[in-house]
Design an enzyme around this catalytic site. Structure first.
Site, mmCIF file in Angstrom:
data_model
loop_
_atom_site.group_PDB
_atom_site.id
_atom_site.type_symbol
_atom_site.label_atom_id
_atom_site.label_comp_id
_atom_site.label_asym_id
_atom_site.label_seq_id
_atom_site.Cartn_x
_atom_site.Cartn_y
_atom_site.Cartn_z
ATOM 1 N N ASP A 265 -11.514 0.524 -0.121
ATOM 2 C CA ASP A 265 -10.577 1.483 0.461
ATOM 3 C C ASP A 265 -11.251 2.236 1.611
ATOM 4 O OD1 ASP A 265 -8.107 2.614 0.891
ATOM 5 O OD2 ASP A 265 -7.900 3.431 -1.126
ATOM 6 N N HIS B 130 0.859 -1.186 0.000
ATOM 7 C CA HIS B 130 0.000 0.000 0.000
ATOM 8 C C HIS B 130 0.897 1.238 0.000
ATOM 9 C CE1 HIS B 130 -2.842 3.069 1.307
ATOM 10 N NE2 HIS B 130 -3.767 2.276 0.796
HETATM 11 C C1 1WB Z 1 -5.673 6.560 1.429
HETATM 12 C C2 1WB Z 1 -6.272 7.790 1.323
HETATM 13 C C3 1WB Z 1 -4.863 6.258 2.463
HETATM 14 C C4 1WB Z 1 -6.048 8.741 2.295
HETATM 15 C C5 1WB Z 1 -4.638 7.177 3.434
HETATM 16 O O1 1WB Z 1 -3.857 6.859 4.417
HETATM 17 C C6 1WB Z 1 -5.223 8.425 3.368
HETATM 18 C C7 1WB Z 1 -5.888 5.562 0.374
HETATM 19 C C8 1WB Z 1 -3.256 6.736 5.245
HETATM 20 O O2 1WB Z 1 -6.603 5.865 -0.590
HETATM 21 O O3 1WB Z 1 -5.381 4.486 0.475
HETATM 22 C C9 1WB Z 1 -6.681 10.041 2.191
HETATM 23 O O4 1WB Z 1 -6.404 10.890 3.034
HETATM 24 O O5 1WB Z 1 -7.476 10.237 1.268
HETATM 25 MN MN MN Z 2 -5.779 2.698 -0.148
#
Ligand code: 1WB
Ligand code: MN
Length: 345
Positions: A305, A182
């Site tokens: 997600d 990820h």
């Molecule tokens: C994701 C999106 C992951 C956001 C995040 O992580 C934050 C994702 C820590 O799409 O995987 C976000 O802020 O949109």
């Molecule tokens: Mn994601």
């Protein structure tokens, strides 16, 4: 009358208060890491007094049995494959990272055990100490019965093509469990032009970071050493499927003229055989159709997600997606059952 197709969402974010507390410390530390922007926004944000607000990711992350399950019930999501959210434990020092990864794995396993048809889980590990990580990976599969692994891209600017991390890849291959890569924000040496306009984030920087990670692994010949290793990448393959023809062409030419490392197989073959992708956070039917036709439907999995992406539109998207029954079963649950060793119903 058709019966409902089982829906297994495969890239669903989750956390525990102990990790959240440690990330709050990171938010207030002098680190220059590009992840700090997001970490501060989530873990050191003013309390949302409106309750479960749309941008209150923290409460969505920490929760499993409340709002998350309620939404799963309401929208017909049978199961979520959950994992500790980005940046996981990778911003912590090695000992803290190891300790918190083990704690998160214990908690995740308990949830999966309590709700065996609703939750599956990908285990965390601390890549800082690859040999200890490999031992935790063994525990996570053999004792905790978790379904695979999650890593949040680079660790202090280093990527899995570096042989120092190979005990991790060796463990995943030996355990026959996939490593999901990820995104997190780009590393300190990669972040320059991604620091403005919100480009550090899921809008752009995340895809560039993990796409780069995937290409490093392929071009670095990692899969010659670990031919059975499976890597999963989300967000519609972080655009790699759309670049694959060019990556393949340019890498093979670069190998001929000595500008790229010799590999036993082509980039297209590695991506085909060693990767699967999910559509997490990409609800574009053209992109999904291209990805299925390019990689084969067996290599594409549905994801929401959650909680970064609202659940209902993700369910509506896959239910409305034009495909055959066989494709629908593969996308919605069959591939997830195979890749993450989830019992078929
Ligand atoms: C994701 C999106 C992951 C956001 C995040 O992580 C934050 C994702 C820590 O799409 O995987 C976000 O802020 O949109
Ligand atoms: Mn994601």
């Amino acid at each position: 009358m058709s019966t409902k197709v089982r829906l297994i969402a495969t890239e669903e974010a989750w956390s525990i208060p102990e990790v959240a507390a440690e990330l709050k410390k990171v938010a207030n530390s002098p680190t220059q890491s590009l992840d700090k922007l997001l970490v501060k926004g989530i873990y050191d944000a003013p309390t949302d007094t409106s309750g479960y607000g749309v941008l209150d990711f923290l409460s969505g992350l920490i929760d499993a049995e409340g709002e998350r399950l309620r939404q799963m019930d309401e929208y017909g999501v049978d199961m979520q494959v959950m994992a500790l959210t980005a940046p996981g434990v990778q911003m912590f020092d090695a000992d803290t990272a190891m300790e918190l990864a083990m704690l998160a794995n214990d908690r995740l396993a308990a949830l999966c055990h309590k709700y065996p048809t609703r939750f599956a889980g990908l285990a965390s590990f601390a890549p800082h100490s690859p040999k200890r990580a490999a031992r935790e990976m063994e525990r996570a599969v053999n004792e905790l019965k978790l379904n695979g692994f999650m890593i949040n891209s680079h660790t202090y600017g280093e990527y899995l093509d570096d042989p120092k991390f190979w005990p991790i890849l060796e463990a995943a291959e030996a355990l026959d469990r996939c490593i999901y890569i990820h995104p997190r924000a780009a590393s300190d040496t990669f972040k320059g032009p991604l620091q403005d306009y919100g480009m550090d984030s899921a809008m752009w920087g995340y895809g560039v970071e993990v796409g780069t990670h995937a290409v490093r692994m392929m071009a670095g010949g990692v899969f010659d050493h670990f031919p059975k290793l499976k890597i999963c990448i989300g967000h519609m393959g972080e655009a790699v499927p759309f670049w694959l023809w060019r990556i393949n062409f340019m890498n093979s030419r670069a190998q001929v003229v000595g500008r790229a490392s010799k590999t036993k197989r082509s980039m297209a073959e590695y991506f085909q055989d060693n990767f699967v992708v999910t559509n997490s956070g990409v609800e574009d039917p053209l992109a999904l159709r291209y990805t299925i036709d390019k990689l084969g439907v067996a290599n594409v999995l549905w994801a929401i997600d959650y909680p970064y992406q609202p659940a209902k539109p993700a369910v509506d998207f896959i239910e409305a997606f034009p495909c055959t029954d066989a494709e629908r079963h593969a996308l919605c649950h069959g591939n997830a059952e195979r890749v993450f060793h989830i019992a078929a119903e």
